[in-house]
Motif scaffolding. Sequence first.
Motif, mmCIF file in Angstrom:
data_model
loop_
_atom_site.group_PDB
_atom_site.id
_atom_site.type_symbol
_atom_site.label_atom_id
_atom_site.label_comp_id
_atom_site.label_asym_id
_atom_site.label_seq_id
_atom_site.Cartn_x
_atom_site.Cartn_y
_atom_site.Cartn_z
ATOM 1 N N LEU A 214 47.545 48.962 34.673
ATOM 2 C CA LEU A 214 46.877 50.093 35.317
ATOM 3 C C LEU A 214 46.214 49.689 36.623
ATOM 4 N N ALA A 215 45.814 48.427 36.716
ATOM 5 C CA ALA A 215 45.209 47.930 37.952
ATOM 6 C C ALA A 215 45.734 46.532 38.213
ATOM 7 N N GLY A 216 46.402 46.336 39.344
ATOM 8 C CA GLY A 216 46.886 45.025 39.709
ATOM 9 C C GLY A 216 45.758 44.124 40.180
ATOM 10 N N PRO A 217 46.049 42.849 40.407
ATOM 11 C CA PRO A 217 45.008 41.898 40.806
ATOM 12 C C PRO A 217 44.153 42.350 41.985
ATOM 13 N N PRO A 218 44.723 42.909 43.087
ATOM 14 C CA PRO A 218 43.861 43.323 44.209
ATOM 15 C C PRO A 218 42.896 44.441 43.820
ATOM 16 N N LEU A 219 43.394 45.461 43.101
ATOM 17 C CA LEU A 219 42.532 46.569 42.704
ATOM 18 C C LEU A 219 41.503 46.116 41.676
ATOM 19 N N LEU A 220 41.925 45.262 40.762
ATOM 20 C CA LEU A 220 41.012 44.765 39.741
ATOM 21 C C LEU A 220 39.841 44.014 40.379
ATOM 22 N N LYS A 221 40.159 43.171 41.355
ATOM 23 C CA LYS A 221 39.110 42.416 42.032
ATOM 24 C C LYS A 221 38.173 43.346 42.797
ATOM 25 N N ALA A 222 38.772 44.361 43.478
ATOM 26 C CA ALA A 222 37.953 45.292 44.257
ATOM 27 C C ALA A 222 37.067 46.149 43.357
ATOM 28 N N ALA A 223 37.576 46.493 42.177
ATOM 29 C CA ALA A 223 36.838 47.412 41.294
ATOM 30 C C ALA A 223 35.824 46.703 40.420
ATOM 31 N N THR A 224 36.176 45.508 39.902
ATOM 32 C CA THR A 224 35.301 44.843 38.913
ATOM 33 C C THR A 224 34.903 43.432 39.292
ATOM 34 N N GLY A 225 35.595 42.866 40.265
ATOM 35 C CA GLY A 225 35.334 41.475 40.615
ATOM 36 C C GLY A 225 36.097 40.494 39.758
ATOM 37 N N GLU A 226 36.803 40.994 38.733
ATOM 38 C CA GLU A 226 37.563 40.104 37.847
ATOM 39 C C GLU A 226 38.807 39.588 38.567
ATOM 40 N N ILE A 227 39.138 38.328 38.343
ATOM 41 C CA ILE A 227 40.319 37.719 38.944
ATOM 42 C C ILE A 227 41.305 37.366 37.838
ATOM 43 N N ALA A 228 42.536 37.866 37.984
ATOM 44 C CA ALA A 228 43.571 37.603 36.988
ATOM 45 C C ALA A 228 44.929 37.631 37.681
ATOM 46 N N THR A 229 45.908 36.969 37.063
ATOM 47 C CA THR A 229 47.263 36.959 37.619
ATOM 48 C C THR A 229 48.052 38.159 37.103
ATOM 49 N N ASP A 230 49.193 38.417 37.772
ATOM 50 C CA ASP A 230 50.087 39.490 37.323
ATOM 51 C C ASP A 230 50.483 39.301 35.864
ATOM 52 N N GLU A 231 50.887 38.092 35.530
ATOM 53 C CA GLU A 231 51.362 37.827 34.172
ATOM 54 C C GLU A 231 50.260 38.024 33.145
ATOM 55 N N GLU A 232 49.052 37.615 33.485
ATOM 56 C CA GLU A 232 47.934 37.783 32.547
ATOM 57 C C GLU A 232 47.597 39.251 32.313
ATOM 58 N N LEU A 233 47.765 40.046 33.361
ATOM 59 C CA LEU A 233 47.420 41.455 33.245
ATOM 60 C C LEU A 233 48.510 42.275 32.566
ATOM 61 N N GLY A 234 49.773 41.952 32.863
ATOM 62 C CA GLY A 234 50.820 42.808 32.312
ATOM 63 C C GLY A 234 52.218 42.286 32.486
ATOM 64 N N GLY A 235 52.439 41.017 32.230
ATOM 65 C CA GLY A 235 53.772 40.448 32.321
ATOM 66 C C GLY A 235 54.653 40.883 31.156
ATOM 67 N N ALA A 236 55.949 40.668 31.307
ATOM 68 C CA ALA A 236 56.908 41.106 30.292
ATOM 69 C C ALA A 236 56.652 40.454 28.942
ATOM 70 N N GLU A 237 56.335 39.163 28.931
ATOM 71 C CA GLU A 237 56.113 38.467 27.661
ATOM 72 C C GLU A 237 54.876 39.013 26.956
ATOM 73 N N LEU A 238 53.835 39.320 27.722
ATOM 74 C CA LEU A 238 52.629 39.904 27.132
ATOM 75 C C LEU A 238 52.962 41.218 26.430
ATOM 76 N N HIS A 239 53.760 42.072 27.109
ATOM 77 C CA HIS A 239 54.068 43.375 26.545
ATOM 78 C C HIS A 239 55.068 43.297 25.390
ATOM 79 N N ALA A 240 55.897 42.262 25.386
ATOM 80 C CA ALA A 240 56.858 42.120 24.288
ATOM 81 C C ALA A 240 56.212 41.534 23.039
#
Length: 539
Positions: A214-240
């Motif tokens: 729902l929020a990629g790394p740039p938006l996440l950082k701007a909205a909450t200050g949290e830093i995370a990678t694409d894979e950590e937020l919503g990579g294919a393996e995470l969703h599978a």
Amino acid sequence: MPVWMSGASRASEASGENTRHALAQLQRLRELEQRTREASARAAPVFEKRGQLLPRERVGLLLDPGAPFLELSTMAGYRLDHDDDARTVPGGGMVCGIGWVSGVRVLLVADDAGIDAGAMQPMGIEKFQRAQQIALDNKLPFVHLVESAGANLFNYRVQDFIHGGANFYNLARLSAAGIPVIAVVHGSSTAGGAYMPGLSDYVVMVRGRAKAFLAGPPLLKAATGEIATDEELGGAELHASTTGLSEYLAEDDAHAIGMARELVAALGWNRAAPPRADTGPAPLLDPEELLGLFGPDQKKPVDMREVIARLTDGSEFLEFKAGYGPATVCGHGSLLGRRVGFLANNGPLDPSGATKAVHFIQACCQAGVPLVFLQNTTGFMVGRQSEREGMIKHGAKMIQAVANATVPKITVLCNASFGAGNYGMCGRSFGPSFVFSWPTSRTGVMGAEQAAGTMVSVTEAGWRRRGKAVDTAALAAMREQLIDTFERQTPAFYTSGLLLDDGVIDPRDTRRVLATVLGVCEDARTRALRPIQFAVARP
């Protein structure tokens, strides 16, 4: 059934001029479509570096080899992305059409991530929603090849955000109606786009490339200050493995497409209503001659039976009430073995013609015969005699018949489509199952000259009533401006760019296109769905 004996001469000077005009328009159409393909293909080095297939390569791999594919709305957004005709890139940022996957006819949409990273374009939203409506109306499995940067925030428009919500609403309606929705996620699917897989019944994701959050790394950082990678937020393996958003995990694009094909086959979609083969004798009259029938002047008369006879099996056409209201042509024919009722125009719609059309439409509904409207009309007849004969009430009866017809309605804009004739002959607003345009057709409330003349007369009369001096120079300037405004908006490319049809087609392909969509409509009428109360929910 009678065979139509043509009176048209391919060797005539007028036919030659018309053919050259039509071929020039077709060349322009193909150039614009090729421009879009080339714009996407320029991203090939980037895709190759990432180990990905280009969007159109994905489409080609998904579709059954050698099977027909009817691409839709190729001109979407024409001159809306850029008013300079030399720089506009039509297509709405996606590939859309009806094709065959594992022997099943499907509605396919592929985000064109080679153009602006697949960011949603304003007419792309309408194109996507039109595709969803076609799938819903015709009970076609909906397959979406996903890779999109989402909304283009540099060109943000609040109306696109609001209207875009219908993308998700329609996915829920498709699933609840009993129509399978399949998403193959090749790359990013962020923010609202995350609900594309979220609202699909089956999801395939490509390892290392697919992302859904729902929020990629740039938006996440701007909205909450949290830093995370694409894979950590919503990579294919995470969703599978963790969220359950994905049912299938693919190693690359080709593997994902193969999984989608296997899935479509596993659904057994054709077991209740297998599609039948389209068979029927070719027209005796050469479809190549369709190019020579219409020229740049929409006021020149054309006998539309010449068009019908180059579409029907064996050029056979059984005309209905030939001597009554002859400016409105009605009759029966077949297209690759499918019975069809044709309505066409050899002049304005007059009271007798409208009455005949109502009778014919109702009779076709009684017999379950689909209707094909071939538009070539300047509108409903006007004038003292026409009004005395009840043009309004007879025209209203025709509009009622068209609006409430219970059989599939297919419309082709062959030449002129002006005034309320567009409505009476089942234009876009009257709910045709499909509507296509020939590249030489033109559409508008009236001709440019008539519109300009009307407004100049009204303005001049207003000045005289108020005792104001008539400024002939101002009236002349007004006239030129109005003519330019109308002329700019009437061509087929412009109206198709606004999704006022489902695509501009080569007149010589009309028989094939009509047979294809009639087959789609016939399958829909015979297929029984298993609707559920809500869309299929993810675990």
